[in-house]
Design an enzyme around this catalytic site. Structure first.
Site, short mmCIF file in Angstrom:
data_model
loop_
_atom_site.label_atom_id
_atom_site.label_comp_id
_atom_site.label_asym_id
_atom_site.label_seq_id
_atom_site.Cartn_x
_atom_site.Cartn_y
_atom_site.Cartn_z
N GLY A 1 -1.67 1.29 15.47
CA GLY A 1 -1.70 2.45 16.13
C GLY A 1 -0.58 3.31 16.25
O GLY A 1 -0.09 4.02 17.38
N GLN B 1 -10.58 1.86 2.70
CA GLN B 1 -9.69 1.76 3.63
C GLN B 1 -9.62 2.78 4.57
O GLN B 1 -9.94 3.93 4.61
CB GLN B 1 -8.28 2.22 2.94
N HIS C 1 -8.03 8.76 -1.70
CA HIS C 1 -7.53 8.97 -0.26
C HIS C 1 -8.48 9.46 0.64
O HIS C 1 -8.52 9.00 1.69
CB HIS C 1 -6.25 9.87 -0.40
N SER D 1 -11.12 5.62 0.36
CA SER D 1 -10.63 5.57 1.56
C SER D 1 -11.20 6.52 2.64
O SER D 1 -11.27 7.77 2.00
CB SER D 1 -9.08 5.81 1.73
N ASP E 1 0.78 -1.24 0.00
CA ASP E 1 0.01 -0.11 -0.09
C ASP E 1 0.82 1.35 0.04
O ASP E 1 1.79 1.32 0.61
CB ASP E 1 -1.07 -0.19 1.22
N TYR F 1 2.44 10.47 -0.05
CA TYR F 1 3.30 9.93 0.75
C TYR F 1 4.93 10.16 0.48
O TYR F 1 5.27 10.08 -0.75
CB TYR F 1 3.48 8.51 1.03
N GLU G 1 7.79 -10.76 11.70
CA GLU G 1 7.06 -10.70 12.95
C GLU G 1 5.61 -10.64 12.61
O GLU G 1 4.75 -11.22 13.03
CB GLU G 1 7.91 -9.67 13.90
P1 NAP Z 1 1.05 1.47 11.79
O1 NAP Z 1 1.17 0.38 10.80
O2 NAP Z 1 0.04 1.12 12.83
O3 NAP Z 1 2.27 1.62 12.50
C1 NAP Z 1 3.53 1.82 11.97
C2 NAP Z 1 4.63 2.20 13.20
O4 NAP Z 1 4.78 0.79 13.89
C3 NAP Z 1 5.98 2.54 12.50
O5 NAP Z 1 6.64 3.32 13.67
C4 NAP Z 1 6.81 0.96 12.70
O6 NAP Z 1 8.22 1.30 13.13
C5 NAP Z 1 5.87 0.34 13.96
N1 NAP Z 1 6.02 -1.04 13.90
C6 NAP Z 1 5.87 -1.86 12.95
N2 NAP Z 1 5.94 -3.24 13.16
C7 NAP Z 1 6.16 -3.28 14.54
C8 NAP Z 1 6.11 -4.19 15.44
N3 NAP Z 1 6.17 -5.30 15.05
N4 NAP Z 1 6.56 -3.92 16.63
C9 NAP Z 1 6.66 -2.54 17.07
N5 NAP Z 1 6.45 -1.69 16.19
C10 NAP Z 1 6.29 -1.93 14.89
O7 NAP Z 1 0.83 2.98 11.22
P2 NAP Z 1 0.66 3.60 9.86
O8 NAP Z 1 1.87 3.60 9.08
O9 NAP Z 1 -0.14 4.90 10.03
O10 NAP Z 1 -0.59 2.60 9.18
C11 NAP Z 1 -0.22 1.77 8.06
C12 NAP Z 1 -0.20 1.94 6.47
O11 NAP Z 1 -1.69 2.28 6.51
C13 NAP Z 1 0.56 3.17 6.29
O12 NAP Z 1 1.81 3.12 6.02
C14 NAP Z 1 -0.17 3.42 4.94
O13 NAP Z 1 0.10 2.67 3.99
C15 NAP Z 1 -1.67 3.40 5.39
N6 NAP Z 1 -2.46 4.50 5.82
C16 NAP Z 1 -3.52 4.94 5.21
C17 NAP Z 1 -4.18 6.24 5.48
C18 NAP Z 1 -5.19 6.59 4.63
O14 NAP Z 1 -5.69 7.75 5.13
N7 NAP Z 1 -5.62 5.89 3.69
C19 NAP Z 1 -3.69 6.84 6.73
C20 NAP Z 1 -2.67 6.18 7.64
C21 NAP Z 1 -1.83 4.94 6.94
P3 NAP Z 1 9.21 0.89 12.05
O15 NAP Z 1 8.83 1.32 10.51
O16 NAP Z 1 10.52 1.74 12.61
O17 NAP Z 1 9.28 -0.51 12.09
#
Ligand code: NAP
Length: 275
Positions: free
Chosen positions: A192, A160, A111, A140, A48, A53, A242
């Protein structure tokens, strides 16, 4: 890997890789490319990204990572609301295709809702689909009333939205609506962003007794219901494997009850939360 069925019959794997915040720093780009490639090697095909981004930087990282492996990838990217006019969407898609180094996007999302009428963006999506530039389109950050406003004959393939134990308002009526209409929900920010959810005592206790990690518990929770897929982001190589481990963790009734006590499910409609 288990999957959710898209309206066109294709399968959307239940766990993918998010890439927000990738591509922001050239010095980290090679490591980020490696992380995406590692995901593909492990069989995580759903990737994704979005044009906004890192102002296209994330799409460039993904584009580099998937070169020579395009057939292993289910590629999702998003048009920004500011580009979502009829012509703007076509132009934005061309830009994404170029940065991604591919000829077709598997799933192209709006988006979030901006100033352009959604019907206009849908027309552009249909044009792109007819031209073979995208295979399906979706949305989304659409709440239930936004979903209801999409014409019944439109082929919306996914919504999404934010979904994790701390932000579970979609369970009240948005998730049931999507499930009833066969529209997969893609859970974003399922960890989160590594904040309170992963540090909460209830999650830590479940992880300890199940021999899992807190992230695996949160991810397994996000995909416990049919029709939901999850897209955790990590730029840390070891965490790719993991996080993938979550697909083999089935939470018990006791685990789920503990999470309900720590993070109560919605009892009334809440407006959709967005990040
Ligand atoms: P997330 O996936 O909830 O969290 C990402 C964070 O968690 C990063 O800081 C990562 O650090 C850490 N992390 C990952 N695996 C981990 C683990 N096993 N243990 C501990 N920490 C861990 O947050 P997000 O990036 O906001 O959401 C995921 C994806 O959803 C985004 O990347 C994006 O593609 C999509 N998204 C879409 C929207 C939308 O409006 N459509 C909004 C937000 C997000 P490291 O990278 O340092 O490992």
């Amino acid at each position: 890997m288990k999957s959710a069925r898209l309206p066109d019959g294709r399968d959307l794997p239940v766990l993918g890789l998010g890439t927000w915040k990738m591509g922001e720093d050239r010095a980290r780009a090679a490591d980020e490319v490696r992380v995406v490639q590692r995901a593909l090697e492990l069989g995580i095909s759903l990737i994704d990204t979005a044009e906004i981004y890192a102002s296209g930087g994330s799409e460039r990282v993904v584009g580099e990572a998937i070169q020579g492996r395009r057939d292993q990838v289910f590629l999702v990217t998003k048009v920004a609301p500011s580009n979502a006019s009829r012509r703007g969407t076509i132009r934005a898609c061309e830009g994404s295709l170029k940065r991604l180094g591919t000829e077709v996007i598997d799933l192209y999302l709006l988006h979030w809702i901006g100033g352009t009428p959604v019907a206009e963006t849908i027309e552009a999506f249909e044009t792109l689909k007819a031209a073979g530039k995208i295979r399906a389109w979706g949305v989304s950050n659409f709440d239930t009333d936004d979903m209801e406003a999409i014409p019944a004959d439109a082929q919306c393939a996914a919504n999404q939205v934010l979904y994790n134990p701390q932000s579970r308002g979609i369970e009240f009526n948005l998730l049931p609506y999507c499930q009833a209409h066969g529209i997969p929900v893609m859970a974003y920010t399922p960890l989160g962003q590594s904040g309170r959810v992963l540090k909460h005592a209830a999650i830590l206790e479940i992880a300890a007794r199940r021999g899992a990690t807190p992230a695996q518990v949160a991810l397994a929770w996000s995909i416990r219901q049919p029709g939901v897929v999850t897209i955790p982001k990590t730029a840390t190589l070891a965490r790719v494997e993991e996080n993938l481990g979550a697909v083999n963790l089935t939470l018990t009734e006791a685990d789920l009850a503990d999470i309900d006590r720590a993070f109560p499910p919605p009892r009334a409609k809440r407006s959709l939360e967005m990040i």
